[in-house]
Enzyme design. Structure first.
Site, PDB file in Angstrom:
ATOM      1  N   GLY A 250      19.224  14.093  64.262  1.00  0.00           N
ATOM      2  CA  GLY A 250      19.634  14.895  63.119  1.00  0.00           C
ATOM      3  C   GLY A 250      19.750  16.356  63.487  1.00  0.00           C
ATOM      4  CG  ASN A 251      22.909  17.994  63.705  1.00  0.00           C
ATOM      5  OD1 ASN A 251      23.671  18.278  62.792  1.00  0.00           O
ATOM      6  ND2 ASN A 251      23.140  16.969  64.525  1.00  0.00           N
TER       7      ASN A 251
ATOM      8  CB  SER B 121      26.418  16.383  70.559  1.00  0.00           C
ATOM      9  OG  SER B 121      25.696  15.563  69.659  1.00  0.00           O
ATOM     10  CG  ASP B 122      26.560  15.689  65.388  1.00  0.00           C
ATOM     11  OD1 ASP B 122      27.486  14.883  65.586  1.00  0.00           O
ATOM     12  OD2 ASP B 122      25.361  15.363  65.387  1.00  0.00           O
TER      13      ASP B 122
ATOM     14  CG  HIS C  73      24.807  14.256  61.274  1.00  0.00           C
ATOM     15  ND1 HIS C  73      25.201  13.177  60.511  1.00  0.00           N
ATOM     16  CD2 HIS C  73      24.764  13.815  62.562  1.00  0.00           C
ATOM     17  CE1 HIS C  73      25.401  12.134  61.297  1.00  0.00           C
ATOM     18  NE2 HIS C  73      25.132  12.493  62.536  1.00  0.00           N
TER      19      HIS C  73
ATOM     20  CG  HIS D 183      22.002   8.802  62.650  1.00  0.00           C
ATOM     21  ND1 HIS D 183      23.033   7.946  62.993  1.00  0.00           N
ATOM     22  CD2 HIS D 183      22.326  10.003  63.194  1.00  0.00           C
ATOM     23  CE1 HIS D 183      23.928   8.603  63.721  1.00  0.00           C
ATOM     24  NE2 HIS D 183      23.516   9.855  63.857  1.00  0.00           N
TER      25      HIS D 183
ATOM     26  CG  ASP E  26      19.828  14.941  37.237  1.00  0.00           C
ATOM     27  OD1 ASP E  26      20.513  15.162  36.223  1.00  0.00           O
ATOM     28  OD2 ASP E  26      18.667  14.491  37.191  1.00  0.00           O
TER      29      ASP E  26
ATOM     30  CG  HIS F 230      28.447   8.899  62.640  1.00  0.00           C
ATOM     31  ND1 HIS F 230      29.213   9.949  63.108  1.00  0.00           N
ATOM     32  CD2 HIS F 230      27.180   9.166  63.050  1.00  0.00           C
ATOM     33  CE1 HIS F 230      28.439  10.791  63.775  1.00  0.00           C
ATOM     34  NE2 HIS F 230      27.200  10.346  63.743  1.00  0.00           N
TER      35      HIS F 230
ATOM     36  CE1 TYR G 239      16.177  19.141  34.411  1.00  0.00           C
ATOM     37  CE2 TYR G 239      16.462  20.684  36.223  1.00  0.00           C
ATOM     38  CZ  TYR G 239      15.803  19.613  35.653  1.00  0.00           C
ATOM     39  OH  TYR G 239      14.778  19.006  36.326  1.00  0.00           O
TER      40      TYR G 239
END
Length: 231
Positions: free
Chosen positions: A27-28, A75-76, A95, A97, A120, A171, A229
């Site tokens: 993740g990043n 890498s993303d 990002h 997974h 929401d 992905h 709200y």
């Protein structure tokens, strides 16, 4: 350079394992500065428990060149850059997974709006992109991932401000917000909605989307012109 933004991006990245959104380094998180000239992003493949603010990488948005940092950026990075260049309303991107959102991505399915938790935060179904072509995969893959996300929103007439997340086919999820912390918040909600949605569909395979009136009420009372709200 951008020391506060680096600290903010580090904190957002560290929130991913805290919220059980990542396994290992899967993740990043990134964010842009106020001028939208620079992006700060997590370094590639660095474990969260040893990462520091000095490890964050500064990238020029226009050129994609690293301007500060001793490590390679995620890498993303090209995916993040494509979204920042296209959408001025996006200030932070996540990002992951995360398990349940990735299940929907791997199935190639949109995540419908079935309840008020979803409404929401997301003004309708969270779209899943089409499969990428062989040329896209074998070419500039990460950049083309960003392009297929943009294509999905534009072809469907969706607003990335109103639906701050997407499922990339086969992905995983991307989520975004006004800054890094907001993007993480939306990623957490996306994962929870994906979890609830999976069981909702198992219990009721033909379950229709929630009433439009209820979707409108819950989304617009938080995000509409006359939102009421909160404080």
């Amino acid at each position: 350079m951008l020391e506060q933004l680096k600290a903010d991006v580090l904190a957002a990245n560290l929130a991913l394992p805290a919220h059980h959104l990542v396994t290992f380094t899967w993740g990043n998180v990134s964010a842009v500065d106020e001028t939208r000239q620079w992006m700060v992003i997590k370094p590639s493949g660095v474990e969260y428990d040893v990462m520091t603010a000095d490890d964050m990488v500064v990238v020029e948005i226009a050129s994609g060149k690293v301007v500060e940092g001793s490590k390679k950026p995620s890498s993303d990075t090209p995916t993040h850059l494509a979204l920042y260049r296209r959408y001025a309303e996006i200030g932070g991107i996540v990002h992951t997974h995360s398990r349940h959102a990735t299940i929907w991505s791997q199935a190639g399915l949109d995540l419908p709006a079935w309840g008020t938790t979803h409404a929401d935060y997301f003004y309708g179904a969270i779209p899943c992109t089409r499969q990428m072509t062989a040329e896209e995969i074998n070419g500039e893959y990460e950049y083309q991932t960003g392009e297929v996300i943009i294509e999905t929103f534009e072809e469907r007439g969706r607003s990335p401000a109103q639906i701050p997340a997407v499922l990339v086919h086969s992905h995983g999820p991307f989520a975004w917000g006004k800054n890094a912390a907001d993007a993480v918040h939306n990623a957490v909600v996306l994962e929870e909605c994906a979890y609830m949605g999976l069981f909702s569909r198992q219990l009721a395979p033909q379950l229709p989307a929630m009433q439009n009136e209820l979707l409108d009420k819950h989304y617009l009372r938080k995000h509409g012109a006359n939102a009421y709200y909160g404080q």
